[in-house]
Design a protein around this motif. Structure first.
Motif, mmCIF file in Angstrom:
data_model
loop_
_atom_site.group_PDB
_atom_site.id
_atom_site.type_symbol
_atom_site.label_atom_id
_atom_site.label_comp_id
_atom_site.label_asym_id
_atom_site.label_seq_id
_atom_site.Cartn_x
_atom_site.Cartn_y
_atom_site.Cartn_z
ATOM 1 N N VAL A 71 75.028 -53.568 -30.501
ATOM 2 C CA VAL A 71 76.491 -53.564 -30.590
ATOM 3 C C VAL A 71 77.216 -53.076 -31.828
ATOM 4 O O VAL A 71 78.300 -52.580 -31.755
ATOM 5 N N ASP A 72 76.151 -53.111 -32.884
ATOM 6 C CA ASP A 72 76.855 -52.530 -33.932
ATOM 7 C C ASP A 72 76.332 -51.185 -34.158
ATOM 8 O O ASP A 72 76.561 -50.611 -35.133
ATOM 9 N N GLU A 73 75.838 -50.645 -33.027
ATOM 10 C CA GLU A 73 75.529 -49.021 -33.108
ATOM 11 C C GLU A 73 76.706 -48.277 -32.168
ATOM 12 O O GLU A 73 76.387 -47.054 -31.921
ATOM 13 N N GLY A 74 77.597 -48.992 -31.909
ATOM 14 C CA GLY A 74 78.704 -48.345 -31.349
ATOM 15 C C GLY A 74 78.730 -48.286 -29.759
ATOM 16 O O GLY A 74 77.899 -49.138 -29.157
ATOM 17 N N ASP A 75 79.515 -47.578 -29.445
ATOM 18 C CA ASP A 75 79.751 -47.569 -27.625
ATOM 19 C C ASP A 75 78.529 -46.785 -27.086
ATOM 20 O O ASP A 75 78.143 -45.544 -27.533
ATOM 21 N N TRP A 76 77.926 -47.584 -26.087
ATOM 22 C CA TRP A 76 76.787 -47.001 -25.506
ATOM 23 C C TRP A 76 76.970 -45.476 -24.752
ATOM 24 O O TRP A 76 76.178 -44.466 -24.764
ATOM 25 N N ASN A 77 78.201 -45.539 -23.928
ATOM 26 C CA ASN A 77 78.413 -44.283 -23.371
ATOM 27 C C ASN A 77 78.561 -43.145 -24.093
ATOM 28 O O ASN A 77 78.090 -42.047 -23.842
ATOM 29 N N ALA A 78 79.295 -43.557 -25.270
ATOM 30 C CA ALA A 78 79.399 -42.263 -26.176
ATOM 31 C C ALA A 78 78.031 -41.938 -26.768
ATOM 32 O O ALA A 78 77.878 -40.597 -26.890
ATOM 33 N N ARG A 79 77.281 -42.872 -27.021
ATOM 34 C CA ARG A 79 75.808 -42.290 -27.429
ATOM 35 C C ARG A 79 75.037 -41.480 -26.410
ATOM 36 O O ARG A 79 74.611 -40.549 -26.586
ATOM 37 N N ARG A 80 75.120 -42.037 -25.413
ATOM 38 C CA ARG A 80 74.320 -41.654 -23.969
ATOM 39 C C ARG A 80 74.835 -40.149 -23.786
ATOM 40 O O ARG A 80 74.199 -39.234 -23.633
ATOM 41 N N ASN A 81 76.162 -39.775 -24.027
ATOM 42 C CA ASN A 81 76.817 -38.536 -23.537
ATOM 43 C C ASN A 81 76.747 -37.648 -24.540
ATOM 44 O O ASN A 81 76.243 -36.401 -24.335
ATOM 45 N N ALA A 82 76.558 -38.191 -25.759
ATOM 46 C CA ALA A 82 76.246 -37.255 -26.899
ATOM 47 C C ALA A 82 74.819 -36.532 -26.599
ATOM 48 O O ALA A 82 74.467 -35.290 -26.991
ATOM 49 N N ALA A 83 74.033 -37.612 -26.535
ATOM 50 C CA ALA A 83 72.375 -37.235 -26.152
ATOM 51 C C ALA A 83 72.381 -36.166 -25.220
ATOM 52 O O ALA A 83 71.418 -35.239 -25.144
ATOM 53 N N MET A 84 72.937 -36.575 -23.877
ATOM 54 C CA MET A 84 72.671 -35.577 -22.905
ATOM 55 C C MET A 84 73.451 -34.360 -23.199
ATOM 56 O O MET A 84 72.967 -33.271 -22.733
ATOM 57 N N GLN A 85 74.501 -34.475 -23.880
ATOM 58 C CA GLN A 85 75.198 -32.999 -24.068
ATOM 59 C C GLN A 85 74.116 -32.296 -25.017
ATOM 60 O O GLN A 85 74.058 -30.879 -24.539
ATOM 61 N N VAL A 86 73.455 -32.558 -25.995
ATOM 62 C CA VAL A 86 72.742 -31.691 -26.860
ATOM 63 C C VAL A 86 71.191 -31.508 -25.830
ATOM 64 O O VAL A 86 70.796 -30.256 -26.095
ATOM 65 N N TRP A 87 70.813 -32.407 -24.922
ATOM 66 C CA TRP A 87 69.690 -32.103 -24.197
ATOM 67 C C TRP A 87 70.107 -30.628 -23.387
ATOM 68 O O TRP A 87 69.177 -29.911 -23.375
#
Length: 361
Positions: A71-87
């Motif tokens: 939880v201290d690493e922020g919103d999961w959806n934002a992290r996942r979306n960022a990762a998949m955008q860069v992929w």
């Protein structure tokens, strides 16, 4: 190709040591990976159809989170979306999370997403082992939640697409690319003999939990298809209805596997599980045990489906398709400590159309 295959190869170039969370983090990490000259040469020489798995985002990812996301690493959806955008920025793939590719009339390759789109949160052997009566907890789980039909890897939309596509497929081979092993393997009772006395408590507990699960008739890994048995049955049943010559191609485990995939007592297909290019596998967890002993014990404990396993070699798979056979070779590198193309004796297995069971090649 998931990032497990290049992490060790490219990590020496990484310019950030802590965990990556944001769009900028992922872009920096990918720019580091993609600067590797060997990886660039691979892409220059071979076309690729790339599959996702968990390490494009975070370890043991599912639709709503990941084992390595807190939880201290922020919103999961934002992290996942960022990762998949860069992929998608860095790799040769379109916007579709899943797609089929015709290889003439010889084969159809089905690229799937088994992590980000609709995967249910996996269960954990550790949670069951911490119960007051672990044996009872494992048995109740086996007879109840483990068989929950709502547990899914693909989600209803992707499952329907795959079933429909296989039913209309007239090619010789149906190749299913999925991130993790579909075949079941079980932890043998003697697995504690593999673990050194000075091993970390986490490693010891993991083996103990696997043994307890096997005694209850449960596979050792609930993060792969072993945690989603009803969903697995739906896919294999769909292949049987289509009379498809199903060949499942998987990765993630860092070791080599060959499985027969039965459903309702009848052959449904086979699986070739690929080892990693450089990331360590079983041999790193049980360094003082002969790998042949580990593999033999796994085979003995998993006789229903497992036909071959390698728990120590690094390398890659080469799958050759003809109208007469699908022949898979596990290519073993002599070393991954130096840049070299030298290989040693590997292993080959095949399946013939209509047979749907593995043979030595």
């Amino acid at each position: 190709m998931n990032m497990d295959a290049v992490v060790m190869m490219a990590a020496r170039n990484s310019r950030r040591a802590d965990e990556i969370l944001t769009l900028a983090d992922y872009r920096l990490r990918y720019s580091s990976y993609r600067s590797d000259k060997q990886l660039q040469a691979l892409h220059a020489n071979f076309p690729m159809i790339v599959n996702t798995d968990d390490h494009e985002t975070a370890n043991d990812a599912w639709e709503g989170g990941a084992q390595n996301h807190s939880v201290d690493e922020g919103d999961w959806n934002a992290r996942r979306n960022a990762a998949m955008q860069v992929w998608r920025e860095w790799l040769p793939v379109g916007e579709q999370p899943w797609k089929e590719y015709a290889i003439g009339d010889l084969a159809t390759y089905y690229r799937t997403d088994t992590r980000a789109v609709a995967r249910s949160k996996p269960y954990s052997h550790g949670d069951l082992a911490r119960a007051g009566d672990p044996a009872k907890a494992f048995a109740e789980f086996r007879d109840g939640a483990w068989r929950d039909p709502s547990m899914t890897m693909l989600g209803t939309e992707q499952e329907a697409w795959l079933s429909r596509s296989m039913l209309g497929d007239k090619s010789t081979w149906a190749l299913l690319g999925t991130g993790t092993n579909m075949g079941y393997s079980y932890t043998p009772e003697n697995a504690m003999d593999w673990v050194p006395r000075v091993a970390p408590e986490r490693a010891i507990n993991y083996v103990r939990q696997g043994i307890a699960a096997a005694k209850a008739g449960l596979p050792y890994n609930l993060d792969n298809w072993g945690g989603y048995p009803t969903a697995r049955s739906r896919i294999l049943s769909a292949a049987q209805r289509a009379d498809a010559n199903l060949v499942v191609i998987t990765g993630d485990s860092h070791n080599g596997w060959a499985f027969d995939l039965p459903e309702a007592g009848k052959p449904a297909g086979v699986e070739f599980g690929g080892h990693s290019v450089s990331s360590p596998g079983f041999e790193s967890a049980v360094p003082f045990t002969d790998p042949s002993v580990v593999a033999r014990s796994l085979l003995d404990a998993s006789k229903q489906e497992l036909r071959w396993a390698d728990t120590s070699n690094r390398g890659y798979m080469h799958l050759a398709l003809t109208p007469q056979a699908a022949t898979n070779e596990w290519v073993f590198m002599q070393t991954v400590k130096d840049i070299s193309l030298a290989t040693k004796t590997g292993h080959k297995m095949k399946v013939r159309p209509g047979r749907k069971v593995l043979e030595q090649a």
